[in-house]
Every structure is written in C-alpha cells, then in structure tokens.
Motif scaffolding. Structure first.
Motif, short mmCIF file in Angstrom:
data_model
loop_
_atom_site.label_atom_id
_atom_site.label_comp_id
_atom_site.label_asym_id
_atom_site.label_seq_id
_atom_site.Cartn_x
_atom_site.Cartn_y
_atom_site.Cartn_z
N VAL A 31 -4.51 32.51 0.07
CA VAL A 31 -4.45 33.61 1.03
C VAL A 31 -4.37 34.89 0.21
N ALA A 32 -5.33 35.80 0.45
CA ALA A 32 -5.38 37.06 -0.30
C ALA A 32 -5.37 38.22 0.68
N ALA A 33 -4.45 39.15 0.48
CA ALA A 33 -4.30 40.29 1.39
C ALA A 33 -4.15 41.57 0.58
N ILE A 34 -4.86 42.61 1.02
CA ILE A 34 -4.84 43.87 0.29
C ILE A 34 -4.43 45.02 1.21
N GLU A 43 1.88 31.65 -6.51
CA GLU A 43 1.30 30.36 -6.13
C GLU A 43 -0.05 30.60 -5.44
N ASN A 44 -0.19 30.26 -4.16
CA ASN A 44 -1.46 30.41 -3.43
C ASN A 44 -1.65 31.80 -2.84
N LEU A 45 -0.67 32.68 -2.97
CA LEU A 45 -0.70 33.99 -2.33
C LEU A 45 -1.07 35.09 -3.32
N ILE A 46 -2.10 35.87 -2.95
CA ILE A 46 -2.59 36.97 -3.79
C ILE A 46 -2.50 38.25 -2.97
N THR A 47 -1.84 39.27 -3.51
CA THR A 47 -1.75 40.55 -2.79
C THR A 47 -2.08 41.70 -3.74
N SER A 48 -2.62 42.77 -3.14
CA SER A 48 -2.92 44.00 -3.88
C SER A 48 -2.56 45.20 -3.03
#
Length: 179
Positions: free
Chosen positions: A108-111, A155-160
């Motif tokens: 899951v990637a959220a920016i 882990e599975n979480l990507i944020t910017s």
C-alpha cells in the motif's frame, strides 16, 4: 529496473486528485511492465488538480470501487491532493479496500494527503509513516509514528510527503513489487 510484467496495481482516486501524484506513478509502473487499474466511485472522468488551486487533466477510471476485487491486485497506490482523499475517506468501499490490502499484507503506497485514507481505515497505529505537513497531526492522532522523510517504508506500507518526493516514491513501489 525491475520487470513487473506480472504485477497488477490498483489506484483509487476521486475528483481533486493531484495530477502528478496519479499520472507519474502510473507512468513509472506501466514503464516497468505493471498493469495499472484506476478505480473511483463512478467511471465518469475525475478532475485532477495542480496544487489544489487550478484544474488540470482528468483521468477516466477503469472500474468502480464496487467492482474492485482486492484478490486481483498486488499493490494499492493512493495519490494525494486535498479533496481526493477527503472524498475517499467518506466512501465506505474505499476504506474497506485499504483495510483489505493491509489485512492481506499487500503493498500500500500513499503520497501527500492520501495517508488521511490510511488513518480513516484505522491501519496505521504503531506504523512509521509520513505525509503532507498539514495532515501529520491527524496521522499522529491515528497512532502512527510520523517522520519527515521523502519516502518511508514500514513493511508493506510506503508513504511520501509531496510531489517533490515522487521519484523516490515510485522507486520504492517498483522495488517492493520487484521482490
């Protein structure tokens, strides 16, 4: 660059998405070979924004949120913009999709402002995240460990944080999918 020809990525957005935060990750993922599907409340074109001030390009969703089967995807990408995640966090199906991806430990990637949707889905307690500066208190109130870095991987979480971070954001998503 990783070869993502088997990767299937879902993006969800609504009116008010920040155009570069949708189009740039989609372009990078497709260039790496991934299949990217855009979902929204309806399949009518959704209005993009540049800096939440001026209207920009529109995007036409491929499917509705109701048609999304989380099992069909390897990753979820959430573009920002102020209005976009604010609308999505009031849509029960959008919140459910985020929860399902997190429960399944998929990427899951959220920016930018998109981590608002993560807070609404109640999936960031105890997680290390970042986001646009104006939502960091909301993320802290949701129990996250909030930092000010261009990309944060937990882990599975990507944020910017913002459009300036898109290159690092894209690289992190592609690397995660390539594993």
């Amino acid at each position: 660059m990783a070869d993502l020809k088997e990767a299937r990525v879902l993006m969800i957005a609504a009116d008010g998405f920040e155009t570069v935060e949708l189009f740039e990750p989609r372009k990078a993922l497709e260039a790496a070979g991934a299949t990217v599907t855009l979902a929204s409340m309806k399949t009518d074109p959704i209005q993009g924004m540049k800096g939440d001030i001026e209207k920009a390009e529109t995007a036409t969703p491929d499917v509705t949120l109701e048609e999304v089967d989380v099992d069909d995807y390897d990753a979820l990408v959430l573009p920002g913009g102020v209005a976009n995640p604010d609308k999505l966090r009031t849509e029960a199906r959008a919140v459910e999709i985020v929860q399902d991806f997190m429960d399944d430990e998929k990427i899951v990637a959220a920016i930018c402002h998109a981590p608002w949707l993560l807070a609404e889905a109640d999936v960031i307690e105890g997680r290390r995240v970042t986001g646009f500066e104006s939502i960091r208190t909301d993320l802290e109130n949701a129990g996250a460990d909030v930092v000010n870095e261009e990309v944060v991987i937990d882990e599975n979480l990507i944020t910017s944080r913002c459009p300036d971070d898109i290159p690092a954001f894209n690289e992190a998503i592609i690397a995660a999918l390539g594993k």
